[in-house]
Design a protein around this motif. Structure first.
Motif, short mmCIF file in Angstrom:
data_model
loop_
_atom_site.label_atom_id
_atom_site.label_comp_id
_atom_site.label_asym_id
_atom_site.label_seq_id
_atom_site.Cartn_x
_atom_site.Cartn_y
_atom_site.Cartn_z
N TYR A 85 46.27 30.64 43.78
CA TYR A 85 45.95 30.52 42.36
C TYR A 85 46.53 29.28 41.67
O TYR A 85 45.95 28.77 40.71
N ASP A 86 47.69 28.82 42.12
CA ASP A 86 48.42 27.81 41.36
C ASP A 86 48.39 26.40 41.94
O ASP A 86 48.73 25.45 41.25
N VAL A 87 48.02 26.28 43.23
CA VAL A 87 48.16 24.99 43.90
C VAL A 87 46.84 24.54 44.52
O VAL A 87 46.15 25.33 45.17
N GLY A 88 46.52 23.27 44.30
CA GLY A 88 45.40 22.64 44.99
C GLY A 88 45.95 21.62 45.99
O GLY A 88 46.88 20.88 45.66
N PHE A 89 45.41 21.61 47.20
CA PHE A 89 45.89 20.71 48.24
C PHE A 89 44.83 19.68 48.62
O PHE A 89 43.65 20.01 48.76
N VAL A 90 45.28 18.44 48.79
CA VAL A 90 44.42 17.37 49.32
C VAL A 90 45.19 16.71 50.46
O VAL A 90 46.30 16.22 50.25
N TYR A 94 40.26 15.60 55.82
CA TYR A 94 39.65 16.29 54.70
C TYR A 94 39.58 17.81 54.86
O TYR A 94 39.49 18.54 53.89
N ASN A 95 39.60 18.28 56.13
CA ASN A 95 39.61 19.73 56.39
C ASN A 95 38.43 20.45 55.73
O ASN A 95 38.57 21.55 55.20
N LEU A 96 37.26 19.81 55.77
CA LEU A 96 36.06 20.46 55.24
C LEU A 96 35.44 21.34 56.31
O LEU A 96 35.59 21.09 57.51
N THR A 101 27.62 22.79 53.15
CA THR A 101 27.35 21.60 52.34
C THR A 101 28.55 21.30 51.45
O THR A 101 29.48 22.11 51.32
N ALA A 102 28.50 20.14 50.80
CA ALA A 102 29.57 19.77 49.86
C ALA A 102 29.73 20.86 48.80
O ALA A 102 30.85 21.31 48.49
N ARG A 146 36.42 12.98 48.39
CA ARG A 146 36.05 13.41 47.03
C ARG A 146 35.67 14.90 47.01
O ARG A 146 35.98 15.62 46.06
N VAL A 147 34.99 15.34 48.06
CA VAL A 147 34.68 16.77 48.16
C VAL A 147 35.98 17.57 48.26
O VAL A 147 36.14 18.62 47.62
N ALA A 148 36.92 17.06 49.05
CA ALA A 148 38.21 17.75 49.21
C ALA A 148 38.95 17.83 47.87
O ALA A 148 39.57 18.85 47.55
N ILE A 149 38.88 16.76 47.09
CA ILE A 149 39.52 16.76 45.77
C ILE A 149 38.80 17.73 44.84
O ILE A 149 39.43 18.51 44.11
#
Length: 233
Positions: A85-90, A94-96, A101-102, A146-149
């Motif tokens: 919930y609190d953290v976004g990782f980049v 890219y780990n897609l 799809t994007a 950019r997708v990862a972000i």
């Protein structure tokens, strides 16, 4: 109280009888909405610090507080919720999910959080309005990052943590990604922490934390951070 606080944080790994100290009494603070660069040579302990801040790893001793919550005292279940919930990782790579799809990659992240941002809107904000239905293999490295972000931002996190986010990119694309991260901080009020070995990134930061041999060498505030597009390395 600062938004992020590390208080005498230590992280030790045991390899047989040998004790390896990856973080050796780390102290620093971060204010809400700052763009922070943690810089240091390879093996300095930067990733260890980022992983502890993100709840991926636990500290051996000391305190880690985020938005008054003592992350270092959380149970495994609480850490899972914190990461969700609190953290976004980049990350550098890219780990897609390759067969999504994007748009589907971003939707995947938005489905696991409390108050997500609309995936299509976030992809438009990172300049991928025409690439939403493309698979990762059909995207350039910069587009995949950019997708990862976008995936990280769709979670609407308190903290955006970036581990060498330009490491796999060429110079020009790397600058574009840094501009996007800086824009995310400025326009959306996100607290963004970037770790890098590249000293040049310090010029764009509100706060620079230099780490060497598992310790904070110094922490400085930059009254006049420059735009990412003006950085040269």
């Amino acid at each position: 109280m600062a938004f992020v606080e590390f208080q005498n944080v230590r992280k030790e790994y045991h390899m047989g009888d040998t004790v390896i100290s990856a973080a050796d009494g780390v102290d620093f603070t971060v204010e809400k909405g700052e763009f922070v660069v943690i810089v240091g040579p390879s093996g300095a302990g930067k990733t260890t610090v980022l992983n502890m801040l993100g709840g991926i790893d636990s500290c051996t001793s000391g305190k880690i507080l985020v938005d008054t919550r003592e992350v270092s005292a959380c149970t495994d279940r609480q850490l899972t919720e914190y990461r969700r919930y609190d953290v976004g990782f980049v990350f550098q790579f890219y780990n897609l999910v390759q067969n999504l799809t994007a748009l589907e990659n971003v939707e995947l992240a938005s489905q696991i959080c409390r108050d997500p941002l609309p995936p299509r809107k976030v992809l438009r904000q990172v300049g991928l309005q025409k690439r939403m239905n493309n698979f990762p293999a059909q995207l350039s490295g910069g587009e995949q990052q950019r997708v990862a972000i976008a995936r990280a931002l769709a979670k609407n996190p308190k903290l955006l943590l970036c581990d060498e986010p330009t490491g796999a990119l060429d110079y020009q694309t790397g600058k574009q990604v840094l501009q996007l991260l800086q824009q995310t901080c400025r326009e959306f009020g996100r607290t963004v922490v970037v770790i890098t070995h590249n000293q040049a990134f310090s010029a764009m930061a509100d706060r620079i934390i230099r780490i060497h041999s598992g310790k904070v060498q110094d922490m400085t505030c930059n009254p006049n951070p420059v735009s990412a597009e003006r950085i040269e390395w």
